[in-house]
Design a protein around this motif. Structure first.
Motif, PDB file in Angstrom:
ATOM      1  N   PHE A  20      30.613 -16.162   2.497  1.00 40.96           N
ATOM      2  CA  PHE A  20      31.321 -16.220   1.211  1.00 40.96           C
ATOM      3  C   PHE A  20      32.825 -16.096   1.424  1.00 40.96           C
ATOM      4  CE2 PHE A  20      27.099 -14.653   0.007  1.00 40.96           C
ATOM      5  CZ  PHE A  20      26.792 -15.540  -1.014  1.00 40.96           C
ATOM      6  N   GLU A  21      33.564 -16.748   0.536  1.00 41.30           N
ATOM      7  CA  GLU A  21      35.011 -16.540   0.526  1.00 41.30           C
ATOM      8  C   GLU A  21      35.231 -15.310  -0.360  1.00 41.30           C
ATOM      9  OE1 GLU A  21      38.913 -18.871  -1.132  1.00 41.30           O
ATOM     10  OE2 GLU A  21      37.071 -20.027  -0.824  1.00 41.30           O
ATOM     11  N   VAL A  22      36.105 -14.405   0.064  1.00 39.04           N
ATOM     12  CA  VAL A  22      36.256 -13.162  -0.704  1.00 39.04           C
ATOM     13  C   VAL A  22      37.709 -12.957  -1.127  1.00 39.04           C
ATOM     14  CG1 VAL A  22      35.984 -10.645  -0.646  1.00 39.04           C
ATOM     15  CG2 VAL A  22      34.341 -12.097   0.550  1.00 39.04           C
ATOM     16  N   VAL A  23      37.894 -12.632  -2.404  1.00 39.03           N
ATOM     17  CA  VAL A  23      39.210 -12.210  -2.885  1.00 39.03           C
ATOM     18  C   VAL A  23      39.026 -10.754  -3.274  1.00 39.03           C
ATOM     19  CG1 VAL A  23      41.092 -12.734  -4.482  1.00 39.03           C
ATOM     20  CG2 VAL A  23      39.338 -14.442  -4.040  1.00 39.03           C
ATOM     21  N   ALA A  24      39.895  -9.883  -2.809  1.00 36.81           N
ATOM     22  CA  ALA A  24      39.684  -8.461  -3.091  1.00 36.81           C
ATOM     23  C   ALA A  24      40.914  -7.869  -3.766  1.00 36.81           C
ATOM     24  CB  ALA A  24      39.393  -7.730  -1.793  1.00 36.81           C
ATOM     25  N   THR A  25      40.660  -6.923  -4.653  1.00 43.04           N
ATOM     26  CA  THR A  25      41.763  -6.215  -5.298  1.00 43.04           C
ATOM     27  C   THR A  25      41.302  -4.807  -5.672  1.00 43.04           C
ATOM     28  OG1 THR A  25      43.253  -6.170  -7.191  1.00 43.04           O
ATOM     29  CG2 THR A  25      41.154  -7.237  -7.545  1.00 43.04           C
ATOM     30  N   ASP A  26      42.268  -3.894  -5.799  1.00 43.93           N
ATOM     31  CA  ASP A  26      41.897  -2.559  -6.277  1.00 43.93           C
ATOM     32  C   ASP A  26      42.327  -2.391  -7.731  1.00 43.93           C
ATOM     33  OD1 ASP A  26      44.606  -2.448  -6.035  1.00 43.93           O
ATOM     34  OD2 ASP A  26      44.662  -0.747  -4.644  1.00 43.93           O
ATOM     35  N   MET A  30      31.326 -20.469  -2.272  1.00 43.97           N
ATOM     36  CA  MET A  30      31.448 -19.609  -3.462  1.00 43.97           C
ATOM     37  C   MET A  30      32.469 -18.500  -3.196  1.00 43.97           C
ATOM     38  SD  MET A  30      30.326 -18.428  -6.524  1.00 43.97           S
ATOM     39  CE  MET A  30      29.078 -19.655  -6.856  1.00 43.97           C
ATOM     40  N   ARG A  31      33.418 -18.363  -4.139  1.00 39.57           N
ATOM     41  CA  ARG A  31      34.436 -17.324  -3.963  1.00 39.57           C
ATOM     42  C   ARG A  31      34.033 -16.082  -4.766  1.00 39.57           C
ATOM     43  NH1 ARG A  31      39.084 -19.699  -6.058  1.00 39.57           N
ATOM     44  NH2 ARG A  31      39.453 -20.805  -4.126  1.00 39.57           N
ATOM     45  N   VAL A  32      33.915 -14.956  -4.051  1.00 39.05           N
ATOM     46  CA  VAL A  32      33.492 -13.714  -4.698  1.00 39.05           C
ATOM     47  C   VAL A  32      34.715 -12.816  -4.883  1.00 39.05           C
ATOM     48  CG1 VAL A  32      31.959 -11.713  -4.528  1.00 39.05           C
ATOM     49  CG2 VAL A  32      31.276 -13.897  -3.513  1.00 39.05           C
ATOM     50  N   LEU A  33      34.849 -12.277  -6.082  1.00 38.66           N
ATOM     51  CA  LEU A  33      35.945 -11.335  -6.350  1.00 38.66           C
ATOM     52  C   LEU A  33      35.388  -9.919  -6.247  1.00 38.66           C
ATOM     53  CD1 LEU A  33      38.787 -10.605  -7.428  1.00 38.66           C
ATOM     54  CD2 LEU A  33      37.905 -10.947  -9.734  1.00 38.66           C
ATOM     55  N   VAL A  34      36.020  -9.105  -5.420  1.00 37.92           N
ATOM     56  CA  VAL A  34      35.557  -7.727  -5.239  1.00 37.92           C
ATOM     57  C   VAL A  34      36.622  -6.773  -5.773  1.00 37.92           C
ATOM     58  CG1 VAL A  34      34.779  -5.991  -3.572  1.00 37.92           C
ATOM     59  CG2 VAL A  34      34.287  -8.412  -3.162  1.00 37.92           C
ATOM     60  N   VAL A  35      36.204  -5.871  -6.663  1.00 36.41           N
ATOM     61  CA  VAL A  35      37.133  -4.870  -7.198  1.00 36.41           C
ATOM     62  C   VAL A  35      36.636  -3.496  -6.790  1.00 36.41           C
ATOM     63  CG1 VAL A  35      38.283  -3.979  -9.256  1.00 36.41           C
ATOM     64  CG2 VAL A  35      37.528  -6.336  -9.195  1.00 36.41           C
ATOM     65  N   HIS A  36      37.434  -2.810  -6.001  1.00 38.71           N
ATOM     66  CA  HIS A  36      37.008  -1.521  -5.465  1.00 38.71           C
ATOM     67  C   HIS A  36      38.266  -0.724  -5.179  1.00 38.71           C
ATOM     68  CE1 HIS A  36      34.529   1.308  -3.322  1.00 38.71           C
ATOM     69  NE2 HIS A  36      33.458   0.528  -3.417  1.00 38.71           N
ATOM     70  N   GLU A  37      38.316   0.549  -5.608  1.00 36.37           N
ATOM     71  CA  GLU A  37      39.572   1.273  -5.386  1.00 36.37           C
ATOM     72  C   GLU A  37      39.631   1.952  -4.010  1.00 36.37           C
ATOM     73  OE1 GLU A  37      40.253   4.244  -8.268  1.00 36.37           O
ATOM     74  OE2 GLU A  37      38.264   5.117  -8.094  1.00 36.37           O
ATOM     75  N   ASP A  38      38.453   2.119  -3.407  1.00 37.59           N
ATOM     76  CA  ASP A  38      38.422   2.728  -2.082  1.00 37.59           C
ATOM     77  C   ASP A  38      38.613   1.619  -1.031  1.00 37.59           C
ATOM     78  OD1 ASP A  38      37.706   3.722   0.340  1.00 37.59           O
ATOM     79  OD2 ASP A  38      35.605   4.090  -0.171  1.00 37.59           O
ATOM     80  N   HIS A  39      39.718   1.702  -0.287  1.00 39.55           N
ATOM     81  CA  HIS A  39      40.058   0.610   0.618  1.00 39.55           C
ATOM     82  C   HIS A  39      39.048   0.420   1.737  1.00 39.55           C
ATOM     83  CE1 HIS A  39      44.055  -0.718  -0.881  1.00 39.55           C
ATOM     84  NE2 HIS A  39      43.771   0.331  -1.648  1.00 39.55           N
ATOM     85  N   VAL A  40      38.435   1.535   2.174  1.00 39.43           N
ATOM     86  CA  VAL A  40      37.415   1.420   3.228  1.00 39.43           C
ATOM     87  C   VAL A  40      36.199   0.680   2.668  1.00 39.43           C
ATOM     88  CG1 VAL A  40      35.933   2.695   4.830  1.00 39.43           C
ATOM     89  CG2 VAL A  40      38.221   3.562   4.279  1.00 39.43           C
ATOM     90  N   GLY A  41      35.756   1.111   1.466  1.00 38.88           N
ATOM     91  CA  GLY A  41      34.615   0.461   0.811  1.00 38.88           C
ATOM     92  C   GLY A  41      34.893  -1.011   0.587  1.00 38.88           C
ATOM     93  N   LEU A  42      36.101  -1.274   0.150  1.00 40.13           N
ATOM     94  CA  LEU A  42      36.474  -2.652  -0.154  1.00 40.13           C
ATOM     95  C   LEU A  42      36.418  -3.534   1.095  1.00 40.13           C
ATOM     96  CD1 LEU A  42      39.012  -3.600  -2.764  1.00 40.13           C
ATOM     97  CD2 LEU A  42      39.261  -4.711  -0.590  1.00 40.13           C
ATOM     98  N   SER A  43      36.944  -2.996   2.206  1.00 41.43           N
ATOM     99  CA  SER A  43      36.965  -3.854   3.399  1.00 41.43           C
ATOM    100  C   SER A  43      35.565  -4.015   3.993  1.00 41.43           C
ATOM    101  CB  SER A  43      37.984  -3.354   4.415  1.00 41.43           C
ATOM    102  OG  SER A  43      37.464  -2.297   5.116  1.00 41.43           O
ATOM    103  N   LEU A  44      34.678  -3.027   3.779  1.00 39.73           N
ATOM    104  CA  LEU A  44      33.292  -3.180   4.253  1.00 39.73           C
ATOM    105  C   LEU A  44      32.569  -4.282   3.475  1.00 39.73           C
ATOM    106  CD1 LEU A  44      32.057   0.486   4.808  1.00 39.73           C
ATOM    107  CD2 LEU A  44      32.193  -1.342   6.526  1.00 39.73           C
ATOM    108  N   ILE A  45      32.765  -4.251   2.164  1.00 40.03           N
ATOM    109  CA  ILE A  45      32.117  -5.283   1.329  1.00 40.03           C
ATOM    110  C   ILE A  45      32.663  -6.657   1.711  1.00 40.03           C
ATOM    111  CG2 ILE A  45      31.855  -6.139  -1.036  1.00 40.03           C
ATOM    112  CD1 ILE A  45      32.012  -3.213  -1.970  1.00 40.03           C
ATOM    113  N   ARG A  46      33.974  -6.713   1.865  1.00 38.87           N
ATOM    114  CA  ARG A  46      34.607  -7.986   2.222  1.00 38.87           C
ATOM    115  C   ARG A  46      34.033  -8.533   3.534  1.00 38.87           C
ATOM    116  NH1 ARG A  46      40.827  -8.057   1.621  1.00 38.87           N
ATOM    117  NH2 ARG A  46      40.617  -6.203   2.883  1.00 38.87           N
TER     118      ARG A  46
END
Ligand SMILES: [Fe+2]
Ligand SMILES: [Fe+2]
Length: 339
Positions: free
Chosen positions: A25-31, A1-17
């Motif tokens: 999970f496969e993760v695609v991330a963007t701010d 399952m590919r999860v899309l994560v949208v988060h503007e805080d880069h630290v928060g984003l990389s922790l979730i990823r």
């Protein structure tokens, strides 16, 4: 399952990823909310984890609203991460289209559990896609039918929704009934997989023997669904699918097939799909005929009121005439017939 994560805080984003990746999970991330919409509209992910407090041009909440407003490739499950924990915030989020929430600061185990729960819900959506793919496979032997299934599906839903507002049918036509009719109407001709090519693809008129063989697609389809019903006897959508495959060629006057049912003996789902299917056959080009205009198709349907078709379903069709024509134009592979 590919999860899309949208988060503007880069630290928060990389922790979730990191958390989601280590859970498999496969993760695609963007701010960027706009980039997220691009990914979702291409069907590249169906599970979104977004920060409600995201400030960009598209905040978590407006992203929710936009997703629910746009036509997507299947359902998108949305989890909002937020520090707004009051009931009124939850109501606001749910109203915007969110499916679930994770409070800040988030617990990694909870994040994984909530994403897994979204995955379970989406697997039900996959079942719907599988039903449609099965119907498409059955239809693929017939090169002339184009987007017949998509149109029959939409016409059937429109008719059911209209009947839901009438006093006679309101109690029977529940939201679930409408949903199952929409979902399973593409299976109406699934029994045609067992009809030999010389009958199915014959350009001219069928002989009596060939027609008798063609008629068996109704019982063959119903028998196939019976196999699934034996395993899942409580599955409402299988029951409706069986009604439709079996009854879509029955006629109100009792001269249809396969069981010569009469009037209300024919399940409502079958009476609905009968009108949707015939309207689409009439307004489409087939091996043996050109496409008729809407007006010609309408008068042919009207001439079958009370003999072939349920008068109340035809009344619904008349109330929906313009919408039917819009659907026909939307799901067309050929230039629309000028009416
Ligand atoms: Fe049929
Ligand atoms: Fe059909």
């Amino acid at each position: 399952m590919r999860v899309l994560v949208v988060h503007e805080d880069h630290v928060g984003l990389s922790l979730i990823r990191q958390t989601l990746r280590s859970a498999g999970f496969e993760v695609v991330a963007t701010d960027s909310g706009l980039e997220a919409m691009e990914i979702l509209s291409q069907g590249l992910s169906h599970l979104l984890v977004a920060d409600w407090e995201h400030d960009g041009p598209m905040s978590g909440l407006s992203l929710c609203k936009t997703i629910r407003h746009e036509e997507m490739w299947g359902y998108v499950y949305i989890i909002l991460i937020t520090s707004r924990n009051l009931p009124r915030h939850r109501v606001e989020g749910l109203t915007a289209g969110a499916d679930d929430f994770i409070g800040k600061p988030y617990d990694p185990a909870e994040l994984v559990a909530r994403v897994r729960s979204g995955e379970r819900v989406l697997s039900m959506d996959t079942r719907n896609v599988a039903i449609f793919a099965m119907a498409k496979l059955a239809e693929s032997r017939d090169p002339e039918t184009g987007m017949h299934l998509e149109r029959v599906q939409s016409y059937s839903r429109l008719l059911a929704q209209d009947l839901a507002a009438t006093p006679q049918h309101g109690p029977e036509v529940t939201a679930n009934f409408i949903r199952w009719v929409y979902l399973t109407s593409p299976l109406h001709d699934i029994g045609k997989v067992a009809i030999p090519d010389y009958v199915l693809l014959k350009p001219g008129r069928l002989t009596d023997r060939e027609f008798s063989l063609m008629k068996t697609h109704t019982t063959l389809g119903a028998n196939t669904i019976d196999i699934a019903l034996k395993k899942f006897p409580d599955a409402e959508f299988l029951r409706i699918a069986r009604e439709i495959t079996s009854a879509h060629h029955e006629r109100i006057d009792g001269t249809g097939y396969p069981r010569q049912l009469r009037g209300d003996e024919i399940p409502l789902s079958g009476r609905i799909v009968a009108v949707a299917d015939v309207y689409d056959a009439l307004t489409s080009r087939r091996l043996y005929k050109d496409a008729f205009t809407h007006d010609v198709a309408k008068s042919m349907i009207l001439s079958g009121v009370g003999t072939q078709f349920d008068p109340e379903v035809v009344q619904a069709f008349l109330r929906l005439e313009d919408t039917f024509q819009n659907v026909r134009e939307r799901f067309t592979e050929h230039p629309p017939v000028i009416t």
